[in-house]
Design an enzyme around this catalytic site. Structure first.
Site, PDB file in Angstrom:
ATOM      1  N   LYS A   1       4.993 115.518  -9.660  1.00 42.11           N
ATOM      2  CA  LYS A   1       4.505 116.673  -8.905  1.00 42.11           C
ATOM      3  C   LYS A   1       3.499 117.484  -9.704  1.00 42.11           C
ATOM      4  CE  LYS A   1       4.342 120.035  -5.900  1.00 42.11           C
ATOM      5  NZ  LYS A   1       5.058 120.502  -4.722  1.00 42.11           N
TER       6      LYS A   1
ATOM      7  N   HIS B   1       9.825 116.506   1.076  1.00 36.27           N
ATOM      8  CA  HIS B   1       9.512 117.637   0.188  1.00 36.27           C
ATOM      9  C   HIS B   1      10.604 118.688   0.370  1.00 36.27           C
ATOM     10  CE1 HIS B   1       6.429 120.678  -1.536  1.00 36.27           C
ATOM     11  NE2 HIS B   1       7.626 121.251  -1.522  1.00 36.27           N
TER      12      HIS B   1
ATOM     13  N   HIS C   1      13.291 121.693  -1.693  1.00 35.73           N
ATOM     14  CA  HIS C   1      13.795 122.457  -2.846  1.00 35.73           C
ATOM     15  C   HIS C   1      15.294 122.627  -2.692  1.00 35.73           C
ATOM     16  CE1 HIS C   1       9.738 123.692  -4.185  1.00 35.73           C
ATOM     17  NE2 HIS C   1       9.477 123.601  -2.893  1.00 35.73           N
TER      18      HIS C   1
ATOM     19  N   HIS D   1       2.606 119.859   2.109  1.00 36.43           N
ATOM     20  CA  HIS D   1       2.537 121.040   2.983  1.00 36.43           C
ATOM     21  C   HIS D   1       1.102 121.419   3.331  1.00 36.43           C
ATOM     22  CE1 HIS D   1       2.125 122.803  -0.967  1.00 36.43           C
ATOM     23  NE2 HIS D   1       3.401 122.846  -1.216  1.00 36.43           N
TER      24      HIS D   1
ATOM     25  N   ASP E   1       9.663 121.387   2.919  1.00 36.13           N
ATOM     26  CA  ASP E   1       9.448 122.460   1.932  1.00 36.13           C
ATOM     27  C   ASP E   1      10.482 123.561   2.132  1.00 36.13           C
ATOM     28  OD1 ASP E   1       8.395 123.696  -0.251  1.00 36.13           O
ATOM     29  OD2 ASP E   1       6.608 124.476   0.741  1.00 36.13           O
TER      30      ASP E   1
ATOM     31  N   HIS F   1       0.607 120.154  -4.980  1.00 36.33           N
ATOM     32  CA  HIS F   1       0.533 121.482  -4.356  1.00 36.33           C
ATOM     33  C   HIS F   1      -0.949 121.839  -4.337  1.00 36.33           C
ATOM     34  CE1 HIS F   1       2.121 125.600  -3.378  1.00 36.33           C
ATOM     35  NE2 HIS F   1       0.853 125.828  -3.625  1.00 36.33           N
TER      36      HIS F   1
HETATM   37  O1  DOR Z   1       6.921 128.778  -0.286  1.00 36.95           O
HETATM   38  C1  DOR Z   1       7.097 128.071  -1.257  1.00 36.95           C
HETATM   39  N1  DOR Z   1       8.254 128.084  -1.953  1.00 36.95           N
HETATM   40  N2  DOR Z   1       6.110 127.277  -1.664  1.00 36.95           N
HETATM   41  C2  DOR Z   1       6.175 126.593  -2.800  1.00 36.95           C
HETATM   42  O2  DOR Z   1       5.242 125.927  -3.119  1.00 36.95           O
HETATM   43  C3  DOR Z   1       7.358 126.716  -3.685  1.00 36.95           C
HETATM   44  C4  DOR Z   1       8.531 127.119  -2.955  1.00 36.95           C
HETATM   45  C5  DOR Z   1       9.642 127.600  -3.857  1.00 36.95           C
HETATM   46  O3  DOR Z   1       9.970 126.914  -4.820  1.00 36.95           O
HETATM   47  O4  DOR Z   1      10.218 128.648  -3.562  1.00 36.95           O
HETATM   48 ZN    ZN Z   2       7.612 123.258  -2.108  1.00 31.47          ZN
END
Ligand code: DOR
Ligand code: ZN
Length: 346
Positions: free
Chosen positions: A99, A13, A15, A174, A247, A136
């Protein structure tokens, strides 16, 4: 000197964002991880197979020369998602999962799902073809306290969905509560959970005690200490249903350090040092490999990586940059608030 050699880890997971942030952060993942499930919450989101192809190309272009990192793409589920597009994307090997963001749950989730009934045709198709749903797991109803959102999601959305579609493979992402851990442990199949690095290390005091600390704010928000301990026990147990999804969610500092800061903690640079520390504290260094490198691939039906990673415990603390500079600005790196001694050496 203690040394630990494990299969090269994967991040289930992650970003990576786009543009200058993507270019600035990608090496922090590709240095240590062979593969990662890439979150689709860009602006605009990665909704169609065509979007995913284009995003995968941008990620591969941003990779440092010589890195063999493999991005595992996902599609962002909307109420208008076309089941045929999803099935074709899976068939061609383009995507690993879809997702589900409940609309309004987190960063760039407003295009997500408001009414799960509207997404049923896609979910039914996914169950049929064996394509996992990454979730999520938080409700967004304003009446529900933010610290209860995960538990209420399990009861009112996830459990009914799994009863309706028992063949659907669900990754509860998460997980932040004992409720989540217990729900996964009590399930009879088709359910697994990812755990982040930071939720193994901080509880909600980190955000609020001694001043408000935006770099510890993420979603789902960190919970009470008893929940953190449940997460640590689950991760350190070696149970196949739990594995790493960092995450890691970079936001440039001005977007965190302001009157309404973004959710997200940037852990990619020092995640492996942090995890070795946590597993050592749990007397479970022998389970680190299962958590970072074996359970995830098994769940997604992939082989574990052939390459290995070696970590060495050194007396002198290991240093990481406190910020990652990118073309879009500086991004603060997660500070575990204790010295790190485990260093990734190869
Ligand atoms: O803390 C987070 N940041 N949780 C999420 O679900 C998304 C992520 C983000 O894209 O910044
Ligand atoms: Zn995330």
């Amino acid at each position: 000197m203690k040394t630990l050699t494990i299969r090269r880890p994967d991040d289930w997971h992650l970003h990576l964002r786009d543009g200058a942030v993507l270019e600035g952060v990608i090496a922090d993942t590709s240095r240590h991880f062979a593969r990662a499930i890439i979150m689709p919450n860009l602006v605009p989101p990665v909704v169609t197979a065509q979007d995913a192809v284009a995003y995968r190309d941008r990620i591969l272009t941003a990779l440092p020369q010589g890195d063999r990192f493999q991005p595992l793409m996902t599609l962002y589920l909307t109420e208008g998602t076309d089941p045929d597009d999803v099935a074709a994307a899976k068939e061609s090997g383009l995507i690993t999962a879809v997702k589900l963001y409940p609309a309004g749950a987190t960063t760039n989730s407003h295009g997500g799902v408001r009414d799960i009934d509207k997404a049923m045709p896609v979910l039914e198709r996914m169950a049929e073809i064996g394509l996992p749903l990454c979730v999520h797991g938080e409700v967004t109803t304003p009446e529900v306290d933010i610290f209860d959102r995960e538990a209420v999601f399990i009861e009112t959305v996830l459990d009914p969905l799994r009863n309706r579609l028992p063949e659907l493979k669900v990754t509860m992402e998460h997980v932040t509560t004992k409720d989540g851990v217990d729900y996964i442990m009590g399930s009879s199949g088709n359910l697994a959970g990812t755990i982040t690095t930071h939720h193994l290390i901080i509880n909600r005091n980190a955000i609020l005690v001694g001043g408000i600390r935006p770099h510890y704010y993420c979603l789902p928000v960190a919970k009470r200490e008893n929940h953190r301990l449940a997460l640590r026990a689950a991760a350190a147990s070696g149970d196949k249903r739990f594995f790493l999804g960092t995450d890691s969610a970079p936001h440039v500092d001005p977007l965190k350090e302001c009157g309404c800061g973004c959710a997200g903690i940037y852990t990619s640079p020092n995640t492996m040092s942090c995890l070795a520390h946590v597993f050592e504290e749990e007397n479970a260094l022998d389970k680190l490999e299962a958590f970072t490198s074996l359970n995830g691939p098994a769940w997604y039906g992939m082989a574990p990586n052939e390459e290995t990673m070696t970590l060495v415990r050194q007396e002198q603390p290991v240093s990481y940059p406190s910020k990652r500079d990118t073309g879009a600005g500086a991004i603060t790196v997660f500070d575990p608030m204790f010295p790190l001694h485990w260093q990734v050496v190869e």
